[in-house]
Scaffold this motif. Structure first.
Motif, PDB file in Angstrom:
ATOM      1  N   THR A 146      35.146  45.318  42.063  1.00  0.00           N
ATOM      2  CA  THR A 146      36.454  44.813  41.869  1.00  0.00           C
ATOM      3  C   THR A 146      37.814  45.822  41.990  1.00  0.00           C
ATOM      4  N   ARG A 147      37.084  47.106  41.840  1.00  0.00           N
ATOM      5  CA  ARG A 147      38.329  48.065  41.577  1.00  0.00           C
ATOM      6  C   ARG A 147      39.076  48.106  40.728  1.00  0.00           C
ATOM      7  N   THR A 148      38.705  47.323  39.680  1.00  0.00           N
ATOM      8  CA  THR A 148      39.448  46.961  38.503  1.00  0.00           C
ATOM      9  C   THR A 148      38.987  47.428  37.186  1.00  0.00           C
ATOM     10  N   SER A 200      35.229  41.664  46.762  1.00  0.00           N
ATOM     11  CA  SER A 200      34.876  41.779  45.422  1.00  0.00           C
ATOM     12  C   SER A 200      33.323  40.998  45.255  1.00  0.00           C
ATOM     13  N   VAL A 201      33.346  39.881  45.795  1.00  0.00           N
ATOM     14  CA  VAL A 201      32.193  38.914  45.663  1.00  0.00           C
ATOM     15  C   VAL A 201      31.388  39.809  46.948  1.00  0.00           C
ATOM     16  N   LEU A 250      43.052  45.881  34.197  1.00  0.00           N
ATOM     17  CA  LEU A 250      43.161  44.546  33.642  1.00  0.00           C
ATOM     18  C   LEU A 250      43.226  44.734  32.136  1.00  0.00           C
ATOM     19  N   GLU A 258      33.824  40.287  26.454  1.00  0.00           N
ATOM     20  CA  GLU A 258      32.769  39.538  27.470  1.00  0.00           C
ATOM     21  C   GLU A 258      33.355  39.098  28.533  1.00  0.00           C
ATOM     22  N   ARG A 268      33.657  40.882  32.946  1.00  0.00           N
ATOM     23  CA  ARG A 268      33.189  39.934  34.258  1.00  0.00           C
ATOM     24  C   ARG A 268      33.988  40.050  35.312  1.00  0.00           C
ATOM     25  N   ARG A 269      35.140  40.607  34.965  1.00  0.00           N
ATOM     26  CA  ARG A 269      36.332  40.667  36.054  1.00  0.00           C
ATOM     27  C   ARG A 269      36.592  42.128  36.380  1.00  0.00           C
ATOM     28  N   SER A 326      25.450  46.175  28.062  1.00  0.00           N
ATOM     29  CA  SER A 326      26.232  45.481  29.157  1.00  0.00           C
ATOM     30  C   SER A 326      25.781  46.432  30.509  1.00  0.00           C
ATOM     31  N   PRO A 327      25.754  45.556  31.550  1.00  0.00           N
ATOM     32  CA  PRO A 327      25.572  46.320  32.684  1.00  0.00           C
ATOM     33  C   PRO A 327      26.589  47.160  33.243  1.00  0.00           C
ATOM     34  N   LYS A 328      27.774  46.876  32.674  1.00  0.00           N
ATOM     35  CA  LYS A 328      28.911  47.490  33.295  1.00  0.00           C
ATOM     36  C   LYS A 328      29.295  48.874  32.245  1.00  0.00           C
ATOM     37  N   PRO A 329      29.725  49.830  32.944  1.00  0.00           N
ATOM     38  CA  PRO A 329      29.849  51.080  31.979  1.00  0.00           C
ATOM     39  C   PRO A 329      31.096  50.799  31.236  1.00  0.00           C
ATOM     40  N   LEU A 365      36.186  38.460  23.921  1.00  0.00           N
ATOM     41  CA  LEU A 365      37.335  38.888  24.541  1.00  0.00           C
ATOM     42  C   LEU A 365      36.572  40.032  25.593  1.00  0.00           C
ATOM     43  N   LEU A 408      45.652  39.423  31.992  1.00  0.00           N
ATOM     44  CA  LEU A 408      46.952  40.066  32.563  1.00  0.00           C
ATOM     45  C   LEU A 408      46.438  41.292  33.236  1.00  0.00           C
ATOM     46  N   LEU A 409      46.787  41.238  34.327  1.00  0.00           N
ATOM     47  CA  LEU A 409      46.654  42.612  35.393  1.00  0.00           C
ATOM     48  C   LEU A 409      47.790  43.191  35.173  1.00  0.00           C
TER      49      LEU A 409
END
Lengths: 330, 330
Positions: free
Chosen positions: B63-65, B57-58, B97, B113, B117-118, B139-142, B111, A96-97
């Motif tokens: 992703t600015r999310t 994004s790719v 998200l 994980e 990714r997004r 995790s590589p993401k903060p 969940l 869900l966004l």
DNA sequence: ATGAAAGCGCTAACAC
DNA sequence: GTGTTAGCGCTTTCAT
């Protein structure tokens, strides 16, 4: 923070196969010789490979994400919707966004447009100045809305507001109420149909309805409107509020004003938010099936995405929830 | 549903420039001759071109999310957090998200994980079996969490639970309460620190604390626990609940059991959810700054994304909210 | 200031 | 079954 995530190519190289093969394996698109299958399985978890969903999205054009736009996340009716939608989405591997449109200086339309670009479809609950609706119809992505729409080209789901209102009025009439009032929110799209429901029922019993308005469809709005209704000569002996939040606010203020509930006035809300049970007196209301609405909306969305052009309106049946905020007059 | 969305290439062709140029124009990466600028501007809105954020994004890896994971969207404390986070995100052109982790059969870790990714970063409020925490560190993401964490490698924000609890206890002692109980939820990560806060305060006054547990940190949980506390010989004259939801449920059931509140027992909650004001008696509680927490969490996240390795714990100050559910003993 | 070209990580159509 | 080859739509050096 750990090392760079490995790509499909890393896996391909390590396992001596082509990237295409890895892709097919990961997506279960094809069967493989157990030789390759094992090699792949092994390499993938040795490298800790995980597909990059964003890259996948640009390749496939699908994001497996549904945008959900609601007005006010603090209203339990809306959180119910989100909860239901979230559950179904998760079950089908969708995310869900989310955006609370009430929270932004930007206009709703703009927000929706932004959202739209990142998702496969939109579920929208909004005040919707109807131009947003026009926009949805034009949009290449499917949308589903709440409430019965002027035209049926955008699928929607709602609880039958007319019927809900009718049921309440009927209940109140059955309890021998003489002067029934509606405390509505003119800004809401379903205000009018609720008024009609009540009005029609009352009319069939030869009674009339007085209508009042709140400025905000919140508990605070209900509080502020209370005195206008209660501190007049012929005050009503029952008030139906546009939603539970308003009802709760109204009740608090009425009590603060020294009235006894439901002795001096019966109060009923709409939505059946969980808190209705915990105020005093416990709120009589009508269940508008918030959570179920979210679920159904998401099902409809999944249907659209599956290509079923099933459009149309799904009608949920409201249910009267009798508690202690109403009582028989005599 | 309208025609296919135009791509950066369509614009490039129509305007007789290269795709790269269009990209730079759209992103304001560069200045242009007013000739080209005008042509570009014109073509873009003639074609109704809008950048494809997924493809972007790719290419950029951003992703600015921001992913937001919370347990239960029906708890106003959590919706407050989301509301705050949503507001700040919108201000900075980020999207949320969202996932309600309590809603899924899948485990939380999985969940997270998926979410991870997004998105560019994760804001997580969870029961967190600590393995999820370990995962976040890797995790590589903060990520940013809520509450004081065992180690400081993951930034977090919380209201000082110890202090909040201490304040409440102090208030109750000041009101001459003799037998104070805590109705907690052992599954929650801050249960212990709240107990400590109360305990320390009471101890300094030579008083002891009895602790009870709910099974669910909800109004219903509070209802079910009520009789265990109230229907005993030496029942407490004040109960501090782990959160407002529990307190509200407790009050309802206590009243159903025939007790007068706050005459027979003072009740206090924690969080300061909006509904506390509307139950009877109005709930004394301590404001844990839900919405502010969401905001601060999002600010911290933006900081992380900006590369500021500012880590660490942001502490919000709880505030006592005195209402009618507590009264002086004598 | 503008263009060419090489990716980003993945999928899908087609070949072998 | 497995590999090859184009893309998907965009960004980003690096030339010019």
């Amino acid at each position: 923070m750990k090392k760079y995530p490995s790509t499909i190519r890393d896996v391909a190289v390590e396992a001596n196969v082509s990237p295409g093969t890895v892709s097919k394996f990961v997506n279960g698109t094809q069967r493989f010789s157990s030789e390759v299958e094992n090699r792949l399985r092994e390499t993938i978890d040795r490298l800790g490979y995980r597909p990059n969903v964003v890259a996948r999205s640009v390749a496939t054009g699908k994001t497996r994400t549904i945008g959900v736009a609601i007005l006010d996340i603090h209203n339990p009716h809306f959180t119910g919707i989100v909860k239901g939608a979230n559950r179904v989405a998760l079950q089908h591997d969708y995310s869900l966004l989310f955006v609370a449109t009430g929270e932004s200086q930007k206009n709703e339309r703009q927000l929706l447009e932004m959202l739209s670009r990142r998702v496969d479809g939109l579920i929208v609950s909004s005040r919707m100045p109807d131009d947003a609706l026009e926009w949805m119809r034009q949009s290449p992505k499917p949308s589903v809305c709440f409430g019965k729409l002027p035209d049926t080209s955008v699928p929607s789901v709602g609880a039958e507001g007319y019927r809900a209102a009718y049921l309440i009025a009927q209940h109140l009439v059955g309890l021998a109420h003489k002067r029934i009032a509606f405390l509505g929110f003119p800004g809401a799209r379903w205000n009018a149909e609720r008024i009609r429901g009540i009005h029609d029922c009352l009319a069939s019993h030869g009674k009339s309805l007085s209508v009042f308005d709140v400025e905000q469809p919140s508990a605070h709005g209900g509080e502020r409107a209370c005195s206008r209704i209660m501190l007049v000569a012929e005050r009503p002996d029952a008030v139906i509020c546009y939603n539970d939040l308003i009802a709760i606010g109204f009740m608090k203020e009425a009590q603060a004003l020294g009235f006894q509930l439901p002795k001096d006035i019966s109060v009923v809300g709409m939505d059946n938010i969980p808190f209705g049970e915990y105020v005093h007196p416990a709120l009589t209301t009508v269940d508008m099936q918030s959570e179920r609405m979210g679920e159904v909306a998401m099902f409809k969305m999944l249907d659209c995405l599956a290509g079923h052009t099933d459009k149309g309106f799904a009608m949920l049946q409201p249910e009267l929830v009798l508690r202690a905020s109403t009582m028989r007059r005599n």
